[in-house]
Design a protein around this motif. Structure first.
Motif, short mmCIF file in Angstrom:
data_model
loop_
_atom_site.label_atom_id
_atom_site.label_comp_id
_atom_site.label_asym_id
_atom_site.label_seq_id
_atom_site.Cartn_x
_atom_site.Cartn_y
_atom_site.Cartn_z
N ILE A 1 -5.88 14.36 0.96
CA ILE A 1 -5.59 13.02 1.48
C ILE A 1 -6.90 12.28 1.79
N VAL B 1 0.01 11.53 -1.19
CA VAL B 1 -0.49 12.84 -1.63
C VAL B 1 0.55 13.91 -1.27
N GLY C 1 2.96 9.90 12.35
CA GLY C 1 1.83 9.78 11.43
C GLY C 1 1.88 10.76 10.27
N LEU C 2 3.06 11.25 9.91
CA LEU C 2 3.13 12.23 8.82
C LEU C 2 3.62 11.62 7.51
N GLY C 3 3.89 10.32 7.50
CA GLY C 3 4.21 9.69 6.22
C GLY C 3 5.66 9.25 6.05
N LYS C 4 6.42 9.19 7.14
CA LYS C 4 7.83 8.79 7.01
C LYS C 4 7.94 7.32 6.56
N THR C 5 7.20 6.46 7.27
CA THR C 5 7.25 5.04 6.91
C THR C 5 6.72 4.83 5.49
N HIS C 6 5.68 5.56 5.17
CA HIS C 6 5.09 5.44 3.83
C HIS C 6 6.16 5.75 2.76
N ASN D 1 5.39 18.14 2.56
CA ASN D 1 6.14 16.90 2.31
C ASN D 1 6.76 16.81 0.92
N GLU E 1 -6.89 8.83 8.48
CA GLU E 1 -7.22 7.51 7.93
C GLU E 1 -8.17 6.75 8.83
N ILE F 1 -1.89 12.25 10.00
CA ILE F 1 -2.56 11.62 8.85
C ILE F 1 -3.12 10.26 9.24
N ARG F 2 -2.47 9.62 10.18
CA ARG F 2 -2.97 8.32 10.62
C ARG F 2 -4.38 8.47 11.21
N ARG G 1 0.83 -1.21 0.00
CA ARG G 1 0.00 0.00 0.00
C ARG G 1 0.87 1.27 0.00
N PHE G 2 2.10 1.15 0.52
CA PHE G 2 2.95 2.33 0.64
C PHE G 2 3.74 2.54 -0.64
#
Ligand code: ADP
Ligand code: MG
Length: 465
Positions: free
Chosen positions: A303, A139, A173-178, A144, A335, A331-332, A132-133
């Motif tokens: 998003i 977005v 929850g800001l998208g680092k792992t993504h 970012n 979601e 962001i988490r 999924r990532f």
């Protein structure tokens, strides 16, 4: 049978991670009623997750009402899961989770530590990226875009850019792992034979400790030194772990000297990381450090739109704005709102309205967000349309006054928690059906007339702090 044991313990561990994910999407009562006593059943197909309960009613209810939610949560943990089956029987065993009275408080890592009892060396699969990532589902907004560009550059030419290591830092929850996993997924998709290793620094630590206990430290150290791309999530966790830092330092050096790509994430910039050796911190700064900032309102709306589309969920624009106005930090959490709405909509088949969102999200909403007064809104809207404020508050029926009033009502409903009744009362003692009519009118106008859409968005943006 080490392999089998590993599979079984993975199974439990994965299920507990899925449970933790579900617990973020439902309230405690729902969680305790429907999910807590489920247990996974081992079956031949690894793509089907079979869940067992001792009560047929519960398994039927879950099948009808929560299947899509469970599947979504399961896929966020393991992309291989394609379907969920339910079955009931006396063998159902509610003990998988017996130590986990409140999974909300537990991180997947905690759960993992408490569900793995073997002292066998547990090698973490080199690559377990969540499909999924990917870049396409990320977005881009002003907070970012730099991080995303750097990540794309690295993914397109691993080890060949000056961004080595690339370190992405920012809040939860800001998208680092993504982004980190998007790099891995992209490189995989190129199919050029690169070995991509993704793991969290906590996994690196746990695996390292296990390897030492089991006298296979050499094997461990070889494993990551032969990666072409090493992606390490949350390096702040290395803090205070001296021997792990030592080991990581050598892995880092070997890879760096061989021109291999290293990408790291952390919750703080390297200079603020406490408990990390200076030599590591300085290496983290050799390449490029980029931050991710919390998304602005427009990005949050984008998003939400994207997530709603992915789930075939129809959420009206005013509701999207309402959510985005009220959940601004993470962001988490945005979601999580979509997952809850999805669950709710699939149970009740009812429309998604601001009132519904409000009642579902009482706890999640940013505190104090709805303190904007109706007077402030009337003032801003009247100023914007150059209409006297008292005309908006009274029963004046002139066309331009009526439009201005409708927009003010619409905006009030979108960005505050006031009830329809209160809103009506503040606009010349109108009843709630007039407010509903005004909101519907503005929604239609926004669809037909781009300038009205822009006006509304612009006025809403003026209330952003
Ligand atoms: P972090 O690692 O910074 O704590 P994650 O990467 O886990 O955050 O992101 C949390 C959730 O928000 C993930 O499900 C991720 O897909 C989603 N997310 C974060 N940023 C974006 C974005 N820009 N576009 C779409 N989804 C995002
Ligand atoms: Mg993360």
């Amino acid at each position: 049978m080490p392999a089998l044991f590993y599979l079984l313990s993975m199974h439990k561990q994965t299920w507990n991670q899925i449970l933790a994910q579900i617990s973020f999407s439902v309230d405690q009562l729902q969680f305790d009623t429907w999910f807590k006593q489920l247990s996974p059943v081992d079956n031949a197909s690894s793509n089907v997750l079979t869940l067992q309960t001792h009560n047929k009613f519960i398994s039927d209810f879950l099948e009808q009402n929560y299947k899509s939610l469970i599947l979504k949560c399961a896929q966020s943990i393991s992309a291989d899961i394609e379907d969920i089956h339910f079955r009931f029987g006396n063998g159902a065993h509610p003990t998988v989770n017996k130590n986990l009275t409140d999974t909300r408080a537990l991180s997947p890592d905690f759960i993992k530590r408490h569900t793995e009892t073997s002292n066998q060396y547990k090698e973490i699969p080199a690559s377990r990226l969540n499909k999924r990532f990917i870049f396409d589902s990320f977005v881009v907004g002003s907070g970012n875009e730099f991080a995303r560009s750097a990540a794309t550059a690295v993914a397109e030419a691993p080890g060949k850019t000056k961004f080595n290591p690339l370190l992405i830092y920012g809040g939860v929850g800001l998208g680092k792992t993504h982004l980190l996993q998007a790099i891995g997924n992209f490189i995989h998709s190129l199919d050029q034979g690169f070995t991509v290793s993704y793991l969290t620094s906590e996994e690196f630590y746990l695996e390292f400790i296990d390897a030492i206990k089991n006298n296979v430290a050499k094997k461990f150290s070889q494993k990551y030194r032969t990666s072409d791309v090493l992606l390490v999530d949350d390096v702040q966790f290395f803090s205070g772990k001296e021997s792990t830092q030592e080991e990581f330092f050598y892995v880092f050096n070997t890879l760096y000297q061989n021109g291999k790509q290293i990408v790291l994430t952390s919750d703080l910039p390297p200079s603020s990381l406490k408990g990390l050796q200076d030599r590591l911190i300085s290496r983290f700064q050799w390449g490029l450090c980029v931050d991710i900032q919390p998304p602005d309102l427009e990005t949050r709306v984008a998003i939400l739109k994207r997530k709603a589309e992915e789930d075939n969920l129809n959420i009206p624009e005013n509701v999207l704005y309402f959510i985005a106005e009220n959940i601004s930090s993470n962001i988490r959490e945005l979601e999580g709102v979509i997952i809850r709405l999805l669950a709710y909509a699939s149970i009740t088949k009812s429309d998604i309205t601001i009132d519904l969102v409000q009642s579902l999200l009482k706890k999640t909403m940013d505190k104090g967000k709805s303190k904007i007064s109706i007077d402030e809104i009337i003032e801003k809207v009247s100023d914007y349309y150059k209409v006297p404020q008292n005309h908006v508050r009274e029963k004046n029926r002139r066309k331009e006054v009526a439009l201005c009033r409708q927009i003010a009502m619409y905006i009030t409903k979108s960005i505050t928690n006031y009830s329809l009744k209160t809103i009506g009362l503040n606009f010349g003692g109108r009843d709630h059906s007039t407010v509903i009519h005004a909101i519907q009118q503005v929604e239609k106008l926004k669809d037909k007339d781009e300038s009205i859409l822009q006006d509304v968005n612009y006025i809403i943006s003026m209330f952003k702090d």
